[in-house]
Design an enzyme around this catalytic site. Structure first.
Site, PDB file in Angstrom:
ATOM      1  N   GLN A 212      31.371  31.513  47.121  1.00 40.39           N
ATOM      2  CA  GLN A 212      32.627  31.994  47.705  1.00 40.39           C
ATOM      3  C   GLN A 212      33.564  30.817  47.982  1.00 40.39           C
ATOM      4  O   GLN A 212      34.765  30.882  47.696  1.00 40.39           O
ATOM      5  CB  GLN A 212      32.329  32.756  48.999  1.00 40.39           C
ATOM      6  CG  GLN A 212      33.567  33.216  49.752  1.00 40.39           C
ATOM      7  CD  GLN A 212      34.303  34.357  49.071  1.00 40.39           C
ATOM      8  OE1 GLN A 212      33.703  35.344  48.703  1.00 40.39           O
ATOM      9  NE2 GLN A 212      35.616  34.220  48.905  1.00 40.39           N
TER      10      GLN A 212
ATOM     11  N   ARG B 221      36.514  34.580  42.264  1.00 42.47           N
ATOM     12  CA  ARG B 221      35.053  34.584  42.350  1.00 42.47           C
ATOM     13  C   ARG B 221      34.448  34.586  40.949  1.00 42.47           C
ATOM     14  O   ARG B 221      33.465  33.906  40.674  1.00 42.47           O
ATOM     15  CB  ARG B 221      34.544  35.829  43.105  1.00 42.47           C
ATOM     16  CG  ARG B 221      34.923  35.935  44.576  1.00 42.47           C
ATOM     17  CD  ARG B 221      34.350  34.821  45.408  1.00 42.47           C
ATOM     18  NE  ARG B 221      32.912  34.650  45.220  1.00 42.47           N
ATOM     19  CZ  ARG B 221      31.960  35.490  45.677  1.00 42.47           C
ATOM     20  NH1 ARG B 221      32.290  36.553  46.384  1.00 42.47           N
ATOM     21  NH2 ARG B 221      30.677  35.247  45.461  1.00 42.47           N
TER      22      ARG B 221
ATOM     23  N   HIS C 146      27.451  30.628  51.940  1.00 38.53           N
ATOM     24  CA  HIS C 146      28.032  31.429  50.857  1.00 38.53           C
ATOM     25  C   HIS C 146      28.795  30.461  49.927  1.00 38.53           C
ATOM     26  O   HIS C 146      30.021  30.502  49.838  1.00 38.53           O
ATOM     27  CB  HIS C 146      28.942  32.516  51.429  1.00 38.53           C
ATOM     28  CG  HIS C 146      29.234  33.638  50.476  1.00 38.53           C
ATOM     29  ND1 HIS C 146      28.685  33.710  49.210  1.00 38.53           N
ATOM     30  CD2 HIS C 146      30.029  34.737  50.601  1.00 38.53           C
ATOM     31  CE1 HIS C 146      29.126  34.810  48.608  1.00 38.53           C
ATOM     32  NE2 HIS C 146      29.934  35.447  49.424  1.00 38.53           N
TER      33      HIS C 146
ATOM     34  N   ARG D 179      20.859  36.927  46.361  1.00 36.42           N
ATOM     35  CA  ARG D 179      21.572  37.228  47.606  1.00 36.42           C
ATOM     36  C   ARG D 179      20.588  37.851  48.574  1.00 36.42           C
ATOM     37  O   ARG D 179      19.906  38.812  48.223  1.00 36.42           O
ATOM     38  CB  ARG D 179      22.738  38.196  47.385  1.00 36.42           C
ATOM     39  CG  ARG D 179      23.223  38.813  48.699  1.00 36.42           C
ATOM     40  CD  ARG D 179      24.464  39.643  48.594  1.00 36.42           C
ATOM     41  NE  ARG D 179      25.642  38.815  48.398  1.00 36.42           N
ATOM     42  CZ  ARG D 179      26.892  39.238  48.586  1.00 36.42           C
ATOM     43  NH1 ARG D 179      27.113  40.476  48.983  1.00 36.42           N
ATOM     44  NH2 ARG D 179      27.914  38.439  48.382  1.00 36.42           N
TER      45      ARG D 179
ATOM     46  N   ASP E 244      36.726  36.234  58.564  1.00 37.73           N
ATOM     47  CA  ASP E 244      35.664  37.042  57.946  1.00 37.73           C
ATOM     48  C   ASP E 244      35.287  38.110  58.976  1.00 37.73           C
ATOM     49  O   ASP E 244      35.696  38.036  60.139  1.00 37.73           O
ATOM     50  CB  ASP E 244      34.467  36.125  57.610  1.00 37.73           C
ATOM     51  CG  ASP E 244      33.309  36.867  56.961  1.00 37.73           C
ATOM     52  OD1 ASP E 244      33.533  37.969  56.412  1.00 37.73           O
ATOM     53  OD2 ASP E 244      32.174  36.351  57.002  1.00 37.73           O
TER      54      ASP E 244
ATOM     55  N   CYS F 247      37.156  36.375  52.670  1.00 41.00           N
ATOM     56  CA  CYS F 247      36.203  36.524  51.562  1.00 41.00           C
ATOM     57  C   CYS F 247      36.087  37.979  51.102  1.00 41.00           C
ATOM     58  O   CYS F 247      35.699  38.241  49.969  1.00 41.00           O
ATOM     59  CB  CYS F 247      34.841  35.981  51.970  1.00 41.00           C
ATOM     60  SG  CYS F 247      34.178  36.762  53.452  1.00 41.00           S
TER      61      CYS F 247
END
Ligand code: CP
Ligand code: NVA
Length: 327
Positions: free
Chosen positions: A136, A315, A133, A106, A229, A270
């Protein structure tokens, strides 16, 4: 389905069949976990988790998923390694690739995770970059499939900052899976032009449609899923809050937006989210700009339409499916 040895860097690298396979495999793992059926299919393997940005969900999901698969984990935090400061990505990749069976990364630019994968010789999984992402979105698609029973023909409306990792990856996921995707935002927050062009080709294959709408009264109309988001992402300077609030406030997901979407619409995010003042940043920015919430109001976040915690749980199951398939 043979994904062994393949890195998971962005959704564009996978076709609809492979994405569906990962979703269904995550559903199987979820059922096994709930029933207490052991699935230590990668016993004795080791993985490294590199986090140059902070995380709750992604880190915990990789760790728990790895333990459930019988693996061991090393966590490298944003300050606890030589990466970037004293050692290049290519050198790091060649070191870790000899020690570990897989590497999660990440951080910042997508080119970093791509380079890591080019040199590591083992699968590399993208745990979030500025541009994408993808783990996700596999969890998001799984959650949508759990809720509606299918993916094709549904409509997802993404409200707000659609030009960053989440907007980009969700657009790709929808285009691949035959889901109608609308980005509802001021024009400058629409996803990257080049990515839109690629997604148009994907959408033609899958039967999806892509729309880019500036009117917040039109974008969410008849949406099955309203998604948003944060307006300021990790790594962006604090100074941009003022501009973001001015430009994105009309795209806040509130009750009016959910009413436009319709009775059966669900809300997704998310996470983490600024829906109240119960966080340091939420309180500080909220007070500064006289706002109770940012990208989503607390009543929508806490409503029965909100499936954000099911999404967060997924997730772990989806990251497990991705690791299980690629190792
Ligand atoms: N959604 C997500 O990636 O959350 P974290 O930043 O907590 O990992
Ligand atoms: N766009 C957000 C996503 C967090 C999961 C960020 O990059 O900070």
């Amino acid at each position: 389905m043979d994904l062994k040895g393949k890195s998971f860097l962005k959704l564009l690298d996978f076709d609809a069949e492979e994405i569906e396979f990962l979703i269904d495999s995550a559903m199987d793992f979820k059922e096994k976990k709930k029933k207490g059926i052991s699935h230590e299919i990668h016993k004795g393997k080791n993985i490294a988790l590199i986090f140059e940005k902070t995380s709750t969900r992604t880190r915990c999901s990789f760790e728990v998923a790895a333990y459930d698969l019988g693996m061991h984990v090393t966590y490298l935090d944003p300050s606890g390694s030589q990466i970037g400061k004293k050692e290049s990505i290519a050198d790091t990749a060649r070191v870790l690739g000899r020690i570990y069976d897989g590497i999660e990364y990440r951080g910042f630019g997508q080119e970093i995770v791509e380079e890591l994968s080019n040199y590591a010789g083992v699968p590399v999984w993208n745990g979030l970059t500025n541009e994408a992402h993808p783990t996700q979105v596999i969890a998001d698609l799984m959650t949508i499939k759990e809720h509606f029973g299918h993916l094709k023909g549904l409509k997802v409306c993404y409200m707000g900052d659609a030009r960053y990792n989440m907007g980009n990856s969700l657009m790709v996921g929808c285009a691949k899976m035959g889901i109608d995707f609308t980005a509802c935002a001021p024009q400058k927050y629409f996803p990257d032009e080049k990515l839109i062009e690629i997604c148009k080709t994907e959408a033609e294959k899958s039967g999806a449609s892509l729309k880019f709408e500036t009117d917040p009264k039109k974008g969410p109309k008849n949406a099955d899923v309203v998604y948003t988001d944060v307006w300021v992402s990790m790594g962006e300077p604090e100074e941009v809050w003022k501009e973001r609030i001015e430009e994105l406030s009309p795209y806040q997901v509130n009750k009016k937006v959910m009413d436009i979407a319709g009775k059966s619409a669900v809300f997704m995010h998310c996470l983490p989210s600024f829906h109240d003042h119960k966080t340091q940043i939420g309180e500080q920015i909220g007070k500064m700009f006289n706002m109770d919430s940012m990208e989503v109001t607390d009543d929508v976040f806490e409503s029965e339409k909100s499936i954000v915690f099911q999404e967060a749980e997924n997730r772990m199951h989806t990251i497990k499916a991705i690791m299980a398939a690629t190792l």
